[in-house]
Design an enzyme around this catalytic site. Structure first.
Site, mmCIF file in Angstrom:
data_model
loop_
_atom_site.group_PDB
_atom_site.id
_atom_site.type_symbol
_atom_site.label_atom_id
_atom_site.label_comp_id
_atom_site.label_asym_id
_atom_site.label_seq_id
_atom_site.Cartn_x
_atom_site.Cartn_y
_atom_site.Cartn_z
ATOM 1 N N GLU A 104 -67.002 -62.110 29.770
ATOM 2 C CA GLU A 104 -67.379 -60.929 30.531
ATOM 3 C C GLU A 104 -67.065 -59.667 29.747
ATOM 4 O O GLU A 104 -66.117 -59.618 28.965
ATOM 5 C CB GLU A 104 -66.607 -60.903 31.865
ATOM 6 C CG GLU A 104 -67.058 -62.025 32.799
ATOM 7 C CD GLU A 104 -66.335 -62.034 34.149
ATOM 8 O OE1 GLU A 104 -67.025 -62.209 35.157
ATOM 9 O OE2 GLU A 104 -65.099 -61.887 34.179
ATOM 10 N N CYS A 117 -65.310 -52.339 27.895
ATOM 11 C CA CYS A 117 -64.159 -53.217 27.754
ATOM 12 C C CYS A 117 -64.701 -54.553 27.255
ATOM 13 O O CYS A 117 -65.471 -55.207 27.963
ATOM 14 C CB CYS A 117 -63.501 -53.342 29.133
ATOM 15 S SG CYS A 117 -62.106 -54.457 29.182
ATOM 16 N N CYS A 124 -58.140 -67.301 27.225
ATOM 17 C CA CYS A 124 -57.011 -66.701 26.524
ATOM 18 C C CYS A 124 -55.872 -67.710 26.501
ATOM 19 O O CYS A 124 -55.668 -68.437 27.478
ATOM 20 C CB CYS A 124 -56.555 -65.422 27.240
ATOM 21 S SG CYS A 124 -55.226 -64.549 26.361
ATOM 22 N N CYS A 128 -50.135 -65.345 30.392
ATOM 23 C CA CYS A 128 -49.388 -64.395 31.229
ATOM 24 C C CYS A 128 -49.669 -64.744 32.696
ATOM 25 O O CYS A 128 -50.833 -64.834 33.100
ATOM 26 C CB CYS A 128 -49.813 -62.964 30.927
ATOM 27 S SG CYS A 128 -49.600 -62.526 29.178
ATOM 28 N N CYS A 131 -52.196 -62.735 35.065
ATOM 29 C CA CYS A 131 -53.539 -62.430 34.564
ATOM 30 C C CYS A 131 -54.460 -63.621 34.795
ATOM 31 O O CYS A 131 -54.148 -64.750 34.426
ATOM 32 C CB CYS A 131 -53.463 -62.108 33.074
ATOM 33 S SG CYS A 131 -55.086 -61.842 32.314
ATOM 34 N N GLY A 175 -59.192 -62.474 26.542
ATOM 35 C CA GLY A 175 -58.661 -62.877 25.248
ATOM 36 C C GLY A 175 -57.590 -61.972 24.689
ATOM 37 O O GLY A 175 -57.382 -60.856 25.165
ATOM 38 N N GLU A 176 -56.908 -62.485 23.671
ATOM 39 C CA GLU A 176 -55.889 -61.729 22.958
ATOM 40 C C GLU A 176 -56.487 -61.347 21.597
ATOM 41 O O GLU A 176 -56.623 -62.212 20.717
ATOM 42 C CB GLU A 176 -54.616 -62.577 22.802
ATOM 43 C CG GLU A 176 -53.609 -62.059 21.796
ATOM 44 C CD GLU A 176 -53.258 -60.588 21.955
ATOM 45 O OE1 GLU A 176 -53.085 -60.099 23.092
ATOM 46 O OE2 GLU A 176 -53.168 -59.890 20.921
ATOM 47 N N LEU A 233 -46.504 -54.337 27.445
ATOM 48 C CA LEU A 233 -45.056 -54.580 27.458
ATOM 49 C C LEU A 233 -44.627 -55.231 28.785
ATOM 50 O O LEU A 233 -44.054 -56.300 28.800
ATOM 51 C CB LEU A 233 -44.312 -53.264 27.199
ATOM 52 C CG LEU A 233 -42.854 -53.427 26.787
ATOM 53 C CD1 LEU A 233 -42.726 -54.134 25.451
ATOM 54 C CD2 LEU A 233 -42.150 -52.067 26.727
ATOM 55 N N HIS A 234 -44.885 -54.547 29.869
ATOM 56 C CA HIS A 234 -44.658 -55.074 31.225
ATOM 57 C C HIS A 234 -43.204 -55.289 31.622
ATOM 58 O O HIS A 234 -42.917 -55.521 32.812
ATOM 59 C CB HIS A 234 -45.457 -56.357 31.485
ATOM 60 C CG HIS A 234 -46.932 -56.210 31.250
ATOM 61 N ND1 HIS A 234 -47.686 -55.213 31.837
ATOM 62 C CD2 HIS A 234 -47.801 -56.913 30.467
ATOM 63 C CE1 HIS A 234 -48.949 -55.315 31.438
ATOM 64 N NE2 HIS A 234 -49.037 -56.324 30.604
ATOM 65 N N CYS A 351 -58.450 -54.840 35.183
ATOM 66 C CA CYS A 351 -57.512 -55.448 34.244
ATOM 67 C C CYS A 351 -56.976 -56.765 34.794
ATOM 68 O O CYS A 351 -56.463 -56.813 35.909
ATOM 69 C CB CYS A 351 -56.305 -54.555 34.020
ATOM 70 S SG CYS A 351 -56.699 -52.943 33.383
#
Ligand code: SAH
Length: 357
Positions: A104, A117, A124, A128, A131, A175-176, A233-234, A351
């Site tokens: 997407e 985006c 991914c 996390c 996500c 994805g990363e 970071l989170h 996000c």
């Protein structure tokens, strides 16, 4: 009969066939020559491609040249569906790749810019827990051209509708990006190289967002590119970050911040810190203070993202009062801070919501 160069070999590990946008300008010239055409045709072809035109519209090429060059422009992505949100200003597009992988991309129109985006992987592997993309696991890396294609096609559609073209890009889709660093960095070149070789966007209008793959941050620095780096970071402490961003067990907070600030020092670009606000998980006042302490005196901006809901997650976004207090503490410590405006939540386009379902 034309002998195809090695680059046209069968796709490896699910990657699509080689495409013009996978190659730099020298590679494109070589490929064009290998297909029996003059090297200067590479620029003609690139100009058409980045303007979103197909070979059938390349009227400055003879029918035989178009036929010879067709292998350089295979169809990579099929548009499956467009969904609109935010009164039509946000469009999420679902694409299908040659092997059936679904990805997407999201286009967002603002008064002063139009941002896409992009996805850098199908799925991914970073896992996390908050996500949706991370929950599904990694299918495969996208090729450079598959990353580029999302933007070229969105841009062409905007222009065809009489709207402003794409001005900004964020690698915040599925994805990363820094787990697919070679192809992502090549795509940055395609997006920022001037016409006819690329899309001609300015480096500063690109944001590469990462969980913090430290060796790849160093590599990005070595390229000399000056894109904006965003670090997810989170949490300011390893104990919590190990659970929210599992890759933290490999590259912990201190190390990842050092690498990221190394990048900002050498580029002069402000580091963006992404911090999803998760109710009673990472939104305590003491964590705001610890975050401020870790960032103090640096060229940095904190972007708080109210947690977007994902299927099966028990977590909620922080209460607004808690969020305000978090912002207040960061600002009081001199840290530039904003709360991200959430776009496309109702179409699962915000996000962490991209799951290509
Ligand atoms: N893999 C990259 C880019 C992907 S997403 C990265 O992690 O940086 C862009 C941002 O959205 C990241 O900061 C990610 O952590 C955040 N995000 C993921 N899930 C979210 C959710 N449910 N709510 C809010 N932000 C989320």
């Amino acid at each position: 009969m034309t002998v195809l160069p090695l680059v046209f070999d069968a796709p490896k590990r699910g990657l699509p066939p080689q495409h013009l946008a996978d190659l730099d300008s020298a590679g494109r010239r070589d490929a064009v020559v290998a297909l029996g055409e003059k090297a200067f045709r590479a620029d003609q072809l690139s100009r058409h491609y980045f303007a979103g035109r197909g070979l059938d519209e390349a009227t400055d090429l003879s029918p035989s040249a178009r036929e010879h060059l067709a292998p350089l422009l295979p169809t990579l992505l099929t548009r499956v569906r467009d969904q609109q949100a935010d009164g039509g200003d946000t469009t999420k597009t679902l694409w299908r790749a040659h092997d059936g992988s679904l990805i997407e991309s999201v286009l967002m129109r603002y008064p002063d810019r139009t941002t896409v985006c992009v996805s850098s992987q199908a799925g991914c592997g970073m896992a996390c827990p908050f996500c949706a993309t991370g929950q599904a696991g990694l299918t495969r890396n996208l090729s450079t051209a598959e990353i580029v294609e999302q933007v070229v096609r969105s841009n062409a559609a905007e222009l065809a509708a009489g709207r402003r073209g794409v001005t900004n890009l964020v690698y915040m889709g599925m994805g990363e990006p820094l787990a697919n660093a070679n192809r992502v960095l090549a795509s940055v070149r395609r997006f920022t190289d001037p016409a006819p070789e690329g899309l001609g966007l300015s480096q500063r209008s690109l944001v590469v967002s990462t969980v913090g793959v430290v060796p790849a941050i160093r590599r990005l620095q070595e390229t000399g590119l000056k894109v904006t780096l965003a670090l997810s970071l989170h949490a300011p402490d390893d104990e919590l970050r190990n659970t929210l961003v599992p890759v933290n067990t490999r590259w912990p907070v201190k190390e990842v911040l050092e690498a990221a600030f190394g990048y900002t020092r050498s580029t002069g670009r402000r580091l963006s810190i992404e911090y999803a606000m998760i109710k009673d998980v990472n939104d305590q006042a003491w964590r705001a203070d610890l975050l401020a302490k870790r960032l103090k005196g640096k060229l940095v901006h904190v972007n708080l993202i109210p947690l977007n809901p994902t299927p099966g997650s028990a977590w909620d976004a922080s209460d607004k009062a808690v969020e305000r207090e978090f912002v207040r503490r960061l600002k009081a410590a001199g840290i530039s801070t904003t709360v991200r405006d959430t776009k496309g939540q109702d179409i699962a386009g915000a996000c962490g919501q991209l799951a290509a379902e």
